[in-house]
Design an enzyme around this catalytic site. Structure first.
Site, PDB file in Angstrom:
ATOM      1  N   CYS A  83     -20.173  -2.001 -15.623  1.00 43.37           N
ATOM      2  CA  CYS A  83     -19.935  -1.759 -13.959  1.00 43.37           C
ATOM      3  C   CYS A  83     -21.137  -2.481 -13.266  1.00 43.37           C
ATOM      4  O   CYS A  83     -22.408  -2.520 -13.539  1.00 43.37           O
ATOM      5  CB  CYS A  83     -20.077  -0.307 -13.743  1.00 43.37           C
ATOM      6  SG  CYS A  83     -19.955   0.170 -12.101  1.00 43.37           S
ATOM      7  N   ASP A 130      -8.995   6.216  -0.997  1.00 39.86           N
ATOM      8  CA  ASP A 130      -8.225   6.653  -1.696  1.00 39.86           C
ATOM      9  C   ASP A 130      -8.638   7.402  -3.097  1.00 39.86           C
ATOM     10  O   ASP A 130      -9.936   7.759  -3.137  1.00 39.86           O
ATOM     11  CB  ASP A 130      -6.981   5.533  -2.180  1.00 39.86           C
ATOM     12  CG  ASP A 130      -7.690   4.606  -3.134  1.00 39.86           C
ATOM     13  OD1 ASP A 130      -8.602   4.640  -3.473  1.00 39.86           O
ATOM     14  OD2 ASP A 130      -6.918   3.828  -3.801  1.00 39.86           O
ATOM     15  N   TYR A 162      -5.616   5.974   5.898  1.00 40.34           N
ATOM     16  CA  TYR A 162      -5.602   5.196   4.601  1.00 40.34           C
ATOM     17  C   TYR A 162      -5.022   3.927   4.702  1.00 40.34           C
ATOM     18  O   TYR A 162      -5.487   2.790   4.769  1.00 40.34           O
ATOM     19  CB  TYR A 162      -5.367   5.829   3.179  1.00 40.34           C
ATOM     20  CG  TYR A 162      -5.185   5.096   2.189  1.00 40.34           C
ATOM     21  CD1 TYR A 162      -6.131   4.452   1.385  1.00 40.34           C
ATOM     22  CD2 TYR A 162      -3.698   4.371   1.625  1.00 40.34           C
ATOM     23  CE1 TYR A 162      -6.033   3.567   0.325  1.00 40.34           C
ATOM     24  CE2 TYR A 162      -3.652   3.644   0.611  1.00 40.34           C
ATOM     25  CZ  TYR A 162      -4.842   3.205  -0.009  1.00 40.34           C
ATOM     26  OH  TYR A 162      -4.565   1.921  -0.869  1.00 40.34           O
ATOM     27  N   GLU A 213       0.860  -1.356  -0.107  1.00 39.01           N
ATOM     28  CA  GLU A 213      -0.036   0.111  -0.016  1.00 39.01           C
ATOM     29  C   GLU A 213       0.796   1.190  -0.023  1.00 39.01           C
ATOM     30  O   GLU A 213       0.483   2.208  -0.655  1.00 39.01           O
ATOM     31  CB  GLU A 213      -0.986   0.131   1.115  1.00 39.01           C
ATOM     32  CG  GLU A 213      -1.966  -1.097   1.121  1.00 39.01           C
ATOM     33  CD  GLU A 213      -3.056  -0.590  -0.219  1.00 39.01           C
ATOM     34  OE1 GLU A 213      -3.109   0.360  -0.536  1.00 39.01           O
ATOM     35  OE2 GLU A 213      -3.792  -1.523  -0.329  1.00 39.01           O
TER      36      GLU A 213
END
Length: 466
Positions: A256, A192, A174, A93
């Site tokens: 989607c 994010d 985050y 990350e």
């Protein structure tokens, strides 16, 4: 979830008046998308939220990319150790912040091969970490990883909750949410840039995504959506959707999995003046500051028989200087560099400032202590940082220090801020991409000069090139 998307039909991202600029928080670091204090998932029982979770996770299970850190984060991916999985998530990350996935894959694999655990990383030096990180940019991330690892090892256990993780040096909201949800299954959100894009479109949020009030709303809405049984997978699914189908400029709405719940998609179908890509609002980036620097690649000649050294630099030494431990590119190595004002970037002033710097820092008096074999401008290189546009004026200086060179080398042995290294070491050393570019420019310049000299009769060659 808003239950009546049509009611938002008249909202236009182009007509909404922006809030005062003072309220905006602009940063290149994803950790600065700060979560509200104590933010945890507030999972509502609404049918819409449950449908979004189910459909998004179903899509993620079928379409997620096969990435090494995801394999490591699975229960069977690292011998079943939760701390090992947490370490793998942490490293990946941090690397993924401001860096594309294809670039990170190779860096991550090399990093984990060398430091497979937080204990092994904690035993590393900053120098070793910087060399491994070279080329990824945003070097404070590497420094924070090492400092955080040392802090965790000193305490004796890996923090298991987002609140405890935020106490670790360099871990913000985050990263804490990512580690806690993926490795320890804590029901907390992550936000994010990809998640901001997905949430902005799901809820047709026209506000400035950099404003603190809007950021707070993103965290709250994402927290309401997090799946209570699979929080880590859900957070990764949100990021995966934003990174792939829900892209900035060409969203694949027809594919989607949650388009039927997306208010931006609904509005775009009802009005030709509205596009899905209107969300989130595009905020103009601040113009980067323009800086200027003279960079001198100083080569100490040890055995020059011709007018210019071997293009590889073998048999000669280059001078590298360590930057201060704080500030831009903290603790990294570079060729002698001096910042200049824009009005003093002409050749005469550049050399004047560089001569002064070499005398003050290295006790090299170009005019008195040394014999200049060659000094020529090589060219310019513009290096872009997140907030700085740095124009580097590069020159090559080859010096014959004679007896003074031995004295300078002895001084270097007791210094951690000065290095004399040969060409092979420069090639293999972990340098920033900007400094690597400078070295390659000099190398190409020397190769060109050698080629030109090879075409000149021997009797016309001069050892001293002016």
């Amino acid at each position: 979830m808003a239950k009546n998307p049509k009611a938002a039909k008249n909202r236009r991202p182009t007509t909404r008046r922006p809030r005062a600029a003072a309220a905006a928080t602009v940063s290149a670091d994803i950790e600065d998308l700060a979560a509200p204090s104590g933010c945890r998932a507030v999972v509502g029982p609404t049918t819409a939220a449950a449908a979004v979770r189910a459909e998004l996770l179903r899509w993620y299970d079928a379409n997620r990319r096969d990435l090494p850190w995801r394999r490591a984060a699975e229960p069977a991916g690292s011998g079943g150790s939760e701390e090992q999985r947490a370490y793998a998530v942490w490293v990946s990350e941090v690397m993924l912040q401001q860096t594309r996935v294809p670039v990170v894959v190779d860096y991550y694999s090399r990093w984990m091969a060398r430091w497979p655990s937080v204990d092994s990383l904690a035993a590393a030096t900053q120098e070793e970490v910087n060399e491994m990180w070279a080329g990824l940019g945003y070097y404070r991330r590497a420094r924070f990883l090492l400092e955080g690892a040392k802090q965790i090892v000193e305490k004796g256990e890996f923090p298991r909750t987002a609140s405890a993780l935020r106490e670790v040096r360099g871990i913000g909201d985050y990263t804490a949410g990512a580690i806690a949800s993926i490795a320890f299954n804590e029901v907390v959100p992550v936000v994010d840039g990809n998640v901001v894009r997905v949430i902005s479109r799901l809820y047709s949020i026209p506000d400035n995504p950099k404003e603190s009030s809007t950021v707070k709303r993103f965290w709250q809405l994402t927290g309401e959506l997090v799946d209570p049984s699979r929080p880590g997978d859900f957070n990764q699914a949100m990021m995966e959707l934003g990174a792939t189908l829900c892209s900035k400029t060409k969203p694949g709405c027809s594919q989607c999995p949650v388009s039927s719940h997306c208010q931006a998609f609904t509005l775009s179908n009802e009005s030709a003046s509205v596009k899905v890509t209107d969300y989130p609002r595009v905020v103009p980036k601040a113009k980067p500051r323009s800086d200027f620097a003279a960079v001198c690649v100083v080569q100490i000649a040890q055995c020059l028989d011709e007018g210019i050294a071997d293009s590889t630099g073998n048999g000669n030494l280059f001078i590298l200087i360590k930057r201060p431990e704080e500030g831009l590119l903290a603790g990294l190595w570079e060729f002698p560099s001096v910042l200049l004002s824009e009005e003093k970037t002409d050749a005469l002033n550049r050399r004047k400032e560089m001569d002064k710097y070499l005398k003050q820092v290295l006790s090299i008096d170009v005019k008195r202590r040394s014999s200049v074999i060659l000094r020529e401008d090589v060219g310019q290189h513009v290096h872009i940082f997140s907030h700085i546009r740095l124009t580097m004026f590069v020159e090559l200086m080859i010096l014959d220090l004679k007896d003074d060179g031995d004295e300078l080398c002895k001084e270097e042995q007791d210094s951690t801020k000065l290095r004399f290294i040969d060409g092979n070491a420069v090639e293999s050393m972990g340098l920033t991409s900007g400094i690597r570019k400078v070295y390659n420019m000099v190398k190409a310049f020397k190769e060109k000069r050698l080629k030109e000299q090879s075409q000149v009769p021997t009797r016309k060659r001069s050892r001293r090139l002016k």
